[in-house]
Motif scaffolding. Sequence first.
Motif, PDB file in Angstrom:
ATOM      1  N   VAL A 263       0.838  -1.202   0.000  1.00  0.00           N
ATOM      2  CA  VAL A 263       0.000   0.000   0.000  1.00  0.00           C
ATOM      3  C   VAL A 263       0.873   1.253   0.000  1.00  0.00           C
ATOM      4  O   VAL A 263       0.621   2.208  -0.753  1.00  0.00           O
ATOM      5  CB  VAL A 263      -0.943  -0.010   1.217  1.00  0.00           C
ATOM      6  CG1 VAL A 263      -1.720   1.308   1.308  1.00  0.00           C
ATOM      7  CG2 VAL A 263      -1.908  -1.182   1.144  1.00  0.00           C
ATOM      8  N   ALA A 264       1.919   1.249   0.834  1.00  0.00           N
ATOM      9  CA  ALA A 264       2.818   2.407   0.896  1.00  0.00           C
ATOM     10  C   ALA A 264       3.528   2.626  -0.437  1.00  0.00           C
ATOM     11  O   ALA A 264       3.703   3.771  -0.885  1.00  0.00           O
ATOM     12  CB  ALA A 264       3.842   2.211   2.016  1.00  0.00           C
ATOM     13  N   VAL A 265       3.915   1.546  -1.083  1.00  0.00           N
ATOM     14  CA  VAL A 265       4.617   1.642  -2.371  1.00  0.00           C
ATOM     15  C   VAL A 265       3.704   2.240  -3.443  1.00  0.00           C
ATOM     16  O   VAL A 265       4.128   3.102  -4.237  1.00  0.00           O
ATOM     17  CB  VAL A 265       5.137   0.251  -2.789  1.00  0.00           C
ATOM     18  CG1 VAL A 265       5.413   0.195  -4.285  1.00  0.00           C
ATOM     19  CG2 VAL A 265       6.396  -0.107  -2.006  1.00  0.00           C
ATOM     20  N   LEU A 266       2.458   1.808  -3.488  1.00  0.00           N
ATOM     21  CA  LEU A 266       1.522   2.365  -4.471  1.00  0.00           C
ATOM     22  C   LEU A 266       1.330   3.864  -4.245  1.00  0.00           C
ATOM     23  O   LEU A 266       1.287   4.650  -5.204  1.00  0.00           O
ATOM     24  CB  LEU A 266       0.173   1.650  -4.383  1.00  0.00           C
ATOM     25  CG  LEU A 266       0.146   0.182  -4.816  1.00  0.00           C
ATOM     26  CD1 LEU A 266      -1.263  -0.377  -4.692  1.00  0.00           C
ATOM     27  CD2 LEU A 266       0.667   0.009  -6.236  1.00  0.00           C
ATOM     28  N   TYR A 267       1.224   4.276  -2.988  1.00  0.00           N
ATOM     29  CA  TYR A 267       1.078   5.702  -2.677  1.00  0.00           C
ATOM     30  C   TYR A 267       2.317   6.483  -3.095  1.00  0.00           C
ATOM     31  O   TYR A 267       2.223   7.557  -3.695  1.00  0.00           O
ATOM     32  CB  TYR A 267       0.811   5.870  -1.179  1.00  0.00           C
ATOM     33  CG  TYR A 267       0.748   7.313  -0.735  1.00  0.00           C
ATOM     34  CD1 TYR A 267      -0.384   8.090  -0.972  1.00  0.00           C
ATOM     35  CD2 TYR A 267       1.828   7.898  -0.072  1.00  0.00           C
ATOM     36  CE1 TYR A 267      -0.444   9.418  -0.571  1.00  0.00           C
ATOM     37  CE2 TYR A 267       1.779   9.222   0.335  1.00  0.00           C
ATOM     38  CZ  TYR A 267       0.647   9.971   0.074  1.00  0.00           C
ATOM     39  OH  TYR A 267       0.597  11.283   0.470  1.00  0.00           O
ATOM     40  N   GLN A 268       3.488   5.945  -2.777  1.00  0.00           N
ATOM     41  CA  GLN A 268       4.731   6.639  -3.111  1.00  0.00           C
ATOM     42  C   GLN A 268       4.940   6.735  -4.616  1.00  0.00           C
ATOM     43  O   GLN A 268       5.436   7.752  -5.117  1.00  0.00           O
ATOM     44  CB  GLN A 268       5.917   5.914  -2.450  1.00  0.00           C
ATOM     45  CG  GLN A 268       5.940   6.032  -0.943  1.00  0.00           C
ATOM     46  CD  GLN A 268       6.871   5.023  -0.287  1.00  0.00           C
ATOM     47  OE1 GLN A 268       7.460   4.179  -0.950  1.00  0.00           O
ATOM     48  NE2 GLN A 268       7.006   5.105   1.035  1.00  0.00           N
ATOM     49  N   ARG A 269       4.542   5.693  -5.348  1.00  0.00           N
ATOM     50  CA  ARG A 269       4.777   5.693  -6.791  1.00  0.00           C
ATOM     51  C   ARG A 269       3.785   6.577  -7.546  1.00  0.00           C
ATOM     52  O   ARG A 269       4.175   7.364  -8.408  1.00  0.00           O
ATOM     53  CB  ARG A 269       4.713   4.253  -7.320  1.00  0.00           C
ATOM     54  CG  ARG A 269       4.958   4.143  -8.825  1.00  0.00           C
ATOM     55  CD  ARG A 269       6.388   4.541  -9.171  1.00  0.00           C
ATOM     56  NE  ARG A 269       6.590   4.588 -10.618  1.00  0.00           N
ATOM     57  CZ  ARG A 269       6.383   5.657 -11.372  1.00  0.00           C
ATOM     58  NH1 ARG A 269       5.949   6.787 -10.812  1.00  0.00           N
ATOM     59  NH2 ARG A 269       6.613   5.629 -12.661  1.00  0.00           N
ATOM     60  N   PHE A 270       2.501   6.454  -7.203  1.00  0.00           N
ATOM     61  CA  PHE A 270       1.484   7.129  -8.012  1.00  0.00           C
ATOM     62  C   PHE A 270       1.029   8.466  -7.434  1.00  0.00           C
ATOM     63  O   PHE A 270       0.584   9.336  -8.180  1.00  0.00           O
ATOM     64  CB  PHE A 270       0.275   6.208  -8.203  1.00  0.00           C
ATOM     65  CG  PHE A 270       0.597   4.975  -8.993  1.00  0.00           C
ATOM     66  CD1 PHE A 270       0.875   5.060 -10.346  1.00  0.00           C
ATOM     67  CD2 PHE A 270       0.650   3.732  -8.383  1.00  0.00           C
ATOM     68  CE1 PHE A 270       1.183   3.922 -11.086  1.00  0.00           C
ATOM     69  CE2 PHE A 270       0.953   2.597  -9.108  1.00  0.00           C
ATOM     70  CZ  PHE A 270       1.223   2.688 -10.467  1.00  0.00           C
ATOM     71  N   GLN A 271       1.142   8.634  -6.103  1.00  0.00           N
ATOM     72  CA  GLN A 271       0.742   9.894  -5.508  1.00  0.00           C
ATOM     73  C   GLN A 271       1.927  10.844  -5.352  1.00  0.00           C
ATOM     74  O   GLN A 271       1.848  12.022  -5.684  1.00  0.00           O
ATOM     75  CB  GLN A 271       0.083   9.648  -4.146  1.00  0.00           C
ATOM     76  CG  GLN A 271      -0.510  10.890  -3.492  1.00  0.00           C
ATOM     77  CD  GLN A 271      -1.693  11.457  -4.257  1.00  0.00           C
ATOM     78  OE1 GLN A 271      -2.412  10.712  -4.914  1.00  0.00           O
ATOM     79  NE2 GLN A 271      -1.881  12.770  -4.198  1.00  0.00           N
ATOM     80  N   LEU A 272       3.039  10.300  -4.849  1.00  0.00           N
ATOM     81  CA  LEU A 272       4.229  11.134  -4.636  1.00  0.00           C
ATOM     82  C   LEU A 272       5.155  11.156  -5.849  1.00  0.00           C
ATOM     83  O   LEU A 272       6.107  11.934  -5.877  1.00  0.00           O
ATOM     84  CB  LEU A 272       5.006  10.641  -3.405  1.00  0.00           C
ATOM     85  CG  LEU A 272       4.237  10.628  -2.079  1.00  0.00           C
ATOM     86  CD1 LEU A 272       5.145  10.133  -0.958  1.00  0.00           C
ATOM     87  CD2 LEU A 272       3.687  12.007  -1.750  1.00  0.00           C
ATOM     88  N   GLN A 273       4.910  10.266  -6.809  1.00  0.00           N
ATOM     89  CA  GLN A 273       5.699  10.202  -8.043  1.00  0.00           C
ATOM     90  C   GLN A 273       7.183   9.921  -7.779  1.00  0.00           C
ATOM     91  O   GLN A 273       8.063  10.456  -8.457  1.00  0.00           O
ATOM     92  CB  GLN A 273       5.555  11.512  -8.836  1.00  0.00           C
ATOM     93  CG  GLN A 273       4.139  11.835  -9.256  1.00  0.00           C
ATOM     94  CD  GLN A 273       3.583  10.832 -10.259  1.00  0.00           C
ATOM     95  OE1 GLN A 273       4.268  10.453 -11.200  1.00  0.00           O
ATOM     96  NE2 GLN A 273       2.339  10.409 -10.068  1.00  0.00           N
ATOM     97  N   LEU A 274       7.463   9.081  -6.783  1.00  0.00           N
ATOM     98  CA  LEU A 274       8.851   8.734  -6.484  1.00  0.00           C
ATOM     99  C   LEU A 274       9.363   7.726  -7.511  1.00  0.00           C
ATOM    100  O   LEU A 274       8.685   6.730  -7.798  1.00  0.00           O
ATOM    101  CB  LEU A 274       8.964   8.136  -5.077  1.00  0.00           C
ATOM    102  CG  LEU A 274       8.584   9.048  -3.908  1.00  0.00           C
ATOM    103  CD1 LEU A 274       8.791   8.309  -2.589  1.00  0.00           C
ATOM    104  CD2 LEU A 274       9.389  10.337  -3.928  1.00  0.00           C
ATOM    105  N   PRO A 275      10.546   7.945  -8.065  1.00  0.00           N
ATOM    106  CA  PRO A 275      11.082   6.986  -9.043  1.00  0.00           C
ATOM    107  C   PRO A 275      11.489   5.662  -8.413  1.00  0.00           C
ATOM    108  O   PRO A 275      11.484   4.624  -9.072  1.00  0.00           O
ATOM    109  CB  PRO A 275      12.293   7.716  -9.630  1.00  0.00           C
ATOM    110  CG  PRO A 275      12.707   8.678  -8.564  1.00  0.00           C
ATOM    111  CD  PRO A 275      11.443   9.099  -7.878  1.00  0.00           C
ATOM    112  N   GLN A 276      11.881   5.693  -7.128  1.00  0.00           N
ATOM    113  CA  GLN A 276      12.205   4.487  -6.381  1.00  0.00           C
ATOM    114  C   GLN A 276      11.450   4.523  -5.054  1.00  0.00           C
ATOM    115  O   GLN A 276      11.543   5.501  -4.315  1.00  0.00           O
ATOM    116  CB  GLN A 276      13.711   4.381  -6.125  1.00  0.00           C
ATOM    117  CG  GLN A 276      14.532   4.101  -7.377  1.00  0.00           C
ATOM    118  CD  GLN A 276      15.982   3.820  -7.045  1.00  0.00           C
ATOM    119  OE1 GLN A 276      16.766   4.744  -6.864  1.00  0.00           O
ATOM    120  NE2 GLN A 276      16.353   2.547  -6.990  1.00  0.00           N
TER     121      GLN A 276
END
Length: 456
Positions: free
Chosen positions: A166-179
């Motif tokens: 869940v945290a990874v999905l938020y970081q990737r799609f909401q925060l736009q983190l590359p890693q």
Amino acid sequence: MSSHKGYRSLKFGVLFLALLAIFPLGLLLRSTPALRKPFWIVFGALPFFAAAIPMFDIGLLSWSGYWIGFVYGLQVTIIDLLAAAVLFTLPRGRLPMWCKLPFLLYIFAAALSLLQADEPVAASFGLLQFVRIFFVMVVVARASADPDVPFLILKGMAIGMAAHFVAVLYQRFQLQLPQTMGLFIHQNTLGMAAHFVLFPHLALLLAGYRHVRYLVGMVVATIVVVVFTASRATVGFSVIGLGTLFVTQALAGLTQRKMAVGFAALASLLIVAPLAISTFSNRFELNPLGESQYDERAAFNRAASLILDDYPLGVGINHYVHMARDFGYSERAGVIGFEGNRNNIVHNAYWLTAAEAGYPGVIAFCIMLIVPMFVAWWTGWRSRGTLEGNLLLGFGVTLLIAYLHSFYEWVIFIKEIQYLLAMTMGMVFGIALRLKAPGTNARQAAPTKVMPINAV
């Protein structure tokens, strides 16, 4: 200053209360069998939430801000306290010495390295961490005499990985983190942790474990987490591990379940491949690779090699950065002179061990790692017709991939990963000892008819 003292006093107060609670908690677990199931699930999940729990670490002595290493203080964690509590509930008996001796050899080698250390107190931080990890391994191994305990611990690990998903999905799609790093502080820690979840669950899925939806969901979620770390080592070694596990299971005997999962995996690769390509493209667009001009890992390895040449017995556990930075080894090895580079740890667990504990230490370290992996493969293959045997094969792949990954990362020394490593080692020894015991009724693997390999 007063706030710092207040926080430190609070931690000591929490430690005091936690120590007082060990014995009552043990008695409660012993008298209330219904609590054991949630206890082991929580126990397996805790390493995944360690970085997000403020009081997970109770520091007896902290050199944070002064010392740089894989551990910076004398610490006790919630897991240590729970392991001490559950010790009161275990049946009488001892873990055989052959299970403990490899770990004890490394602890002895690490203790000898204190004699070489400039700061023996800092070296003792690392030594105590391994002693704590050893204790957890022994407790899990003894507890795994109960056939339900390994499956409960794995369920806890699955819950932890689900939270990271869940945290990874938020970081990737909401925060736009590359890693993405999930709930850890770095993506490499998450990538290493994923190995300890992915392969055992896939092994159970291939073996015909009844909870299919749970297993499929966890395998898919973990693969997504692996992809979104955008770590080349994590993705590469995960693919190697998946291939190794499928080949091992095929050699053990093909079943309808294994064939179905294999075809589903191939189809999934076609779906995941564009996602992986997009993820890596985003990463390298923001942070282009410059390894043709400067290979940081190679420079760190050279620094560790130079240290080992001068100190064959090591410089003291938890001392790599101190020696490489302050005694010119990083400069001689060509490590770029930025503070972040000079304060970093060599990205290779074996070179780190060799530099800090010398030749005796790295030999003992390798023995410590190899013995449980050998037990997992050997006993798992001999018991491949049982569910536990297949789980051991999954653990064998887990350990193999974690060890290979450690040629490119040092994160196997981070406490969260070490707890996962200790739990896996403990489950391996506990299951293997149970399977070898006379009169053991192991659960059978996939109920589907076994197909000869040459029939495919």
